[in-house]
Design a protein around this motif. Sequence first.
Motif, PDB file in Angstrom:
ATOM      1  N   ASP A   1       0.829  -1.200   0.000  1.00  0.00           N
ATOM      2  CA  ASP A   1       0.000   0.000   0.000  1.00  0.00           C
ATOM      3  C   ASP A   1       0.869   1.257   0.000  1.00  0.00           C
ATOM      4  OD1 ASP A   1      -2.145  -1.692   0.154  1.00  0.00           O
ATOM      5  OD2 ASP A   1      -2.932  -0.901   2.044  1.00  0.00           O
TER       6      ASP A   1
ATOM      7  N   VAL B   1       0.597   5.880  -0.921  1.00  0.00           N
ATOM      8  CA  VAL B   1      -0.094   7.044  -1.455  1.00  0.00           C
ATOM      9  C   VAL B   1       0.928   7.880  -2.211  1.00  0.00           C
ATOM     10  CG1 VAL B   1      -1.498   9.091  -0.996  1.00  0.00           C
ATOM     11  CG2 VAL B   1      -1.724   7.073   0.475  1.00  0.00           C
TER      12      VAL B   1
ATOM     13  N   ASN C   1       1.428  11.359  -3.261  1.00  0.00           N
ATOM     14  CA  ASN C   1       0.952  12.716  -2.978  1.00  0.00           C
ATOM     15  C   ASN C   1       1.676  13.697  -3.894  1.00  0.00           C
ATOM     16  OD1 ASN C   1      -0.517  12.196  -0.192  1.00  0.00           O
ATOM     17  ND2 ASN C   1       1.461  11.166  -0.046  1.00  0.00           N
TER      18      ASN C   1
ATOM     19  N   SER D   1      -6.303   7.686   4.746  1.00  0.00           N
ATOM     20  CA  SER D   1      -6.695   7.234   3.412  1.00  0.00           C
ATOM     21  C   SER D   1      -7.969   6.398   3.545  1.00  0.00           C
ATOM     22  CB  SER D   1      -5.573   6.403   2.781  1.00  0.00           C
ATOM     23  OG  SER D   1      -4.424   7.201   2.569  1.00  0.00           O
ATOM     24  N   GLU D   2      -8.565   6.046   2.419  1.00  0.00           N
ATOM     25  CA  GLU D   2      -9.805   5.281   2.441  1.00  0.00           C
ATOM     26  C   GLU D   2      -9.610   3.813   2.070  1.00  0.00           C
ATOM     27  OE1 GLU D   2     -12.906   7.214   0.251  1.00  0.00           O
ATOM     28  OE2 GLU D   2     -12.522   9.168   1.176  1.00  0.00           O
TER      29      GLU D   2
ATOM     30  N   ARG E   1      -2.529  10.131   3.802  1.00  0.00           N
ATOM     31  CA  ARG E   1      -2.281  11.109   2.751  1.00  0.00           C
ATOM     32  C   ARG E   1      -1.663  12.367   3.361  1.00  0.00           C
ATOM     33  NH1 ARG E   1      -7.755  12.510   0.885  1.00  0.00           N
ATOM     34  NH2 ARG E   1      -8.578  11.488   2.739  1.00  0.00           N
TER      35      ARG E   1
ATOM     36  N   HIS F   1      -3.950  13.449  -4.309  1.00  0.00           N
ATOM     37  CA  HIS F   1      -3.503  12.212  -3.657  1.00  0.00           C
ATOM     38  C   HIS F   1      -3.939  11.038  -4.517  1.00  0.00           C
ATOM     39  CE1 HIS F   1      -4.894  14.684   0.063  1.00  0.00           C
ATOM     40  NE2 HIS F   1      -3.661  15.028  -0.249  1.00  0.00           N
TER      41      HIS F   1
ATOM     42  N   GLU G   1      -4.245   7.138  -4.020  1.00  0.00           N
ATOM     43  CA  GLU G   1      -4.125   5.921  -3.228  1.00  0.00           C
ATOM     44  C   GLU G   1      -3.817   4.782  -4.193  1.00  0.00           C
ATOM     45  OE1 GLU G   1      -7.056   4.999  -0.296  1.00  0.00           O
ATOM     46  OE2 GLU G   1      -7.704   7.097  -0.124  1.00  0.00           O
TER      47      GLU G   1
ATOM     48  N   HIS H   1      -7.890  11.605  -4.919  1.00  0.00           N
ATOM     49  CA  HIS H   1      -8.504  12.686  -4.149  1.00  0.00           C
ATOM     50  C   HIS H   1      -7.937  14.004  -4.672  1.00  0.00           C
ATOM     51  CE1 HIS H   1      -9.830   9.834  -0.941  1.00  0.00           C
ATOM     52  NE2 HIS H   1      -8.723   9.198  -1.304  1.00  0.00           N
TER      53      HIS H   1
END
Length: 221
Positions: free
Chosen positions: A77, A79, A81, A128-129, A135, A142, A144, A169
Amino acid sequence: MNTATESSPAAGVAPDHVAITPSILYFGTPVVLLSTENADGSVNLAPMSSAWALGQVVVLGLGRAGQTGRNLRRRPDLVVNLPGPALWAAVERLAPLTGRRDVPEHKRGAFRFEPDKFAAAGLRPIPSELVRPPRVAECPLHLEARATRVRPDAAGDFLIVEAQVLKVHADPRVVVPGTQHVDPSAWSPLIYNFRHYFGLGDELGHSFRSQTPRPHGTLSG
């Protein structure tokens, strides 16, 4: 016959190119901040400037010995940015830091270990989702993502990471109203141009690793 005129380059035409051997080839690439998860559940935040997108896949070039590469091999995982030009100083505060407690030999002297890079850079994490790393609140964009492939480059000196983007995002101020599109007249990436920082305009400053420093635009203190 005017030989001087004949031997001079035509008006507006550059002279012949010269062969050079630059120490780096960051020929104007966007800066990104990568947030990844450390083995103990803490967060690593790292600036980098070797990223490009193809469809919904982002390809990243990372140092093989860095903490980000270590993390993505085990915990995919992340992000991506994307900071705007106003964040160049925060990015530069991150530049001499490493998330590795055992600082790699080639970084010793120029880099130091920092466990809380968000605080060191003056940036704020937000959840984050779809992925575990947070983030960067101050970044207008962003991505993800999840690393699907991590492999050495052809020379074996770096890692090439292919990451599938799961969710984007965006700050509403950089989105065309009523659409899913980023407004290029409202969004400006932070550009790393041969170790100097630029927006889509004038120079903003230079990296601590620059070999052509100039007095204006540098950090003090």
